[in-house]
Enzyme design. Sequence first.
Site, PDB file in Angstrom:
ATOM      1  N   ARG A  28      -4.440  -5.884  -0.546  1.00 22.78           N
ATOM      2  CA  ARG A  28      -3.534  -5.767  -1.690  1.00 22.78           C
ATOM      3  C   ARG A  28      -3.276  -7.159  -2.266  1.00 22.78           C
ATOM      4  NH1 ARG A  28      -1.706  -2.565   2.565  1.00 22.78           N
ATOM      5  NH2 ARG A  28      -1.387  -0.347   2.084  1.00 22.78           N
ATOM      6  N   HIS A  69      -5.603  -3.441  -8.397  1.00 26.47           N
ATOM      7  CA  HIS A  69      -5.478  -2.469  -7.309  1.00 26.47           C
ATOM      8  C   HIS A  69      -6.747  -1.645  -7.151  1.00 26.47           C
ATOM      9  CE1 HIS A  69      -3.010  -0.415  -4.341  1.00 26.47           C
ATOM     10  NE2 HIS A  69      -3.453   0.736  -4.792  1.00 26.47           N
ATOM     11  N   ARG A  97      -9.191  -2.232  -4.306  1.00 27.84           N
ATOM     12  CA  ARG A  97      -9.062  -1.524  -3.031  1.00 27.84           C
ATOM     13  C   ARG A  97      -9.907  -0.249  -3.045  1.00 27.84           C
ATOM     14  NH1 ARG A  97      -5.413  -1.946   0.792  1.00 27.84           N
ATOM     15  NH2 ARG A  97      -4.484   0.132   0.731  1.00 27.84           N
ATOM     16  N   HIS A 109      -3.642   1.993   6.254  1.00 24.24           N
ATOM     17  CA  HIS A 109      -2.910   3.227   6.011  1.00 24.24           C
ATOM     18  C   HIS A 109      -2.654   3.965   7.314  1.00 24.24           C
ATOM     19  CE1 HIS A 109      -2.693   3.057   1.755  1.00 24.24           C
ATOM     20  NE2 HIS A 109      -3.982   3.117   1.563  1.00 24.24           N
ATOM     21  N   TYR A 141      -8.598   6.598  -2.036  1.00 26.96           N
ATOM     22  CA  TYR A 141      -9.403   5.429  -2.356  1.00 26.96           C
ATOM     23  C   TYR A 141     -10.898   5.669  -2.224  1.00 26.96           C
ATOM     24  CZ  TYR A 141      -4.997   2.974  -2.203  1.00 26.96           C
ATOM     25  OH  TYR A 141      -3.714   2.572  -2.442  1.00 26.96           O
TER      26      TYR A 141
END
Length: 368
Positions: free
Chosen positions: A206, A312, A315, A338, A347
């Site tokens: 991130r 973002h 990712r 996560h 993702y």
Amino acid sequence: MGQERRSFGSIERRSGYFRARYVGPDRQRYDAPHLFSERIDAEFWLGEVHRSIERQEWRPPVKVKGGPDDLDTLAGYARHCLAERELTPRTREEYGRLLEKLIAPTLGSFKLKYLEPDQIRRWYSTVLSADRPVQRKHAYSLLRSILREAEDEGLIDRNPCRVRNAGKVRRTRDIEPATPAELNKLLELPPKQGLPVVLAGWCGLRSGEVRGLRRRDLDLTEGVVRVRQAVTRTKGQVHVGAPKTAAGTRDVGIPPHLIPYLAKYVAALPVTGRDGFLFPGGDGVSPMSEKALRYAYGKARKVIGREDLTFHDMRHSAASLAGMTGATTAELKAMMGHATAGMVERYQHATRASRSRLAENMSKLAEL
């Protein structure tokens, strides 16, 4: 527990962590909103407060509202509940905003035991805007979690948050992840601009995690980047602390072809010690600012001609590339930081190349 006296503020070691405190212009003593895992982070926080005082921008921190007399109301209990939670400064600020702006004005005065599912449904459908689905989801999820605690404590018989599919948000746009060739083209940029974006695109970091990296977090011998802290900003103050969740603290493998570029970059950095930031700000001490990272990413998007990608989305690119190599769900969870498989699924994307390969393989079945 020793306490270090300084020209401004003080730092006290407490059970392996550091507490920072200071006396404000109003002659009241204030503690940092959280403990720090590293002394240097406590020093940086005090420095930011000191600078805001010198610029006459300092304001007394807002204290949590709602005392013991109103804990039987939703607003009072919710404020107490959030005050007791261990949250990052950014998350605490966001939860406070959702509570005070979206939940408390409508439902705050209700007694906990009198809240009914119909009241929650009306609030969800009339107060929360469908035009802002992410905010709507977050506000509902926060209310549900607060009332779940009330249920666990026996203050209510059953959680009244029962709006079907309220916690789901439909993706509003398709994301075509960056390709390996596009990510490698970023290595042509000056290292301080290209490498932060490259680490996000290949390793799934991130933006706050990239900015929070210290030199010691980069192990080029083992080929690992260790995510141990992140940078966040709240109300003009910069915070360096642990990642948002426990799963965010992780080790991520670095693709070997990037190591020579990272080694060359590190060798050219000023000698600031292993605690120094990998991507420092203009003063060489503080972390790279959000503005500087946005500027770097703007350059990166132009180089590869991908104005459609947000930072973002890097990712998404990392997860998709890892998935194409055959990474398992458990491996993707560890890489992305996560806690659940459901978050990882957000993702993963089918790229044009993988779609074409799938179609070709299916077509071969017709030849049998």
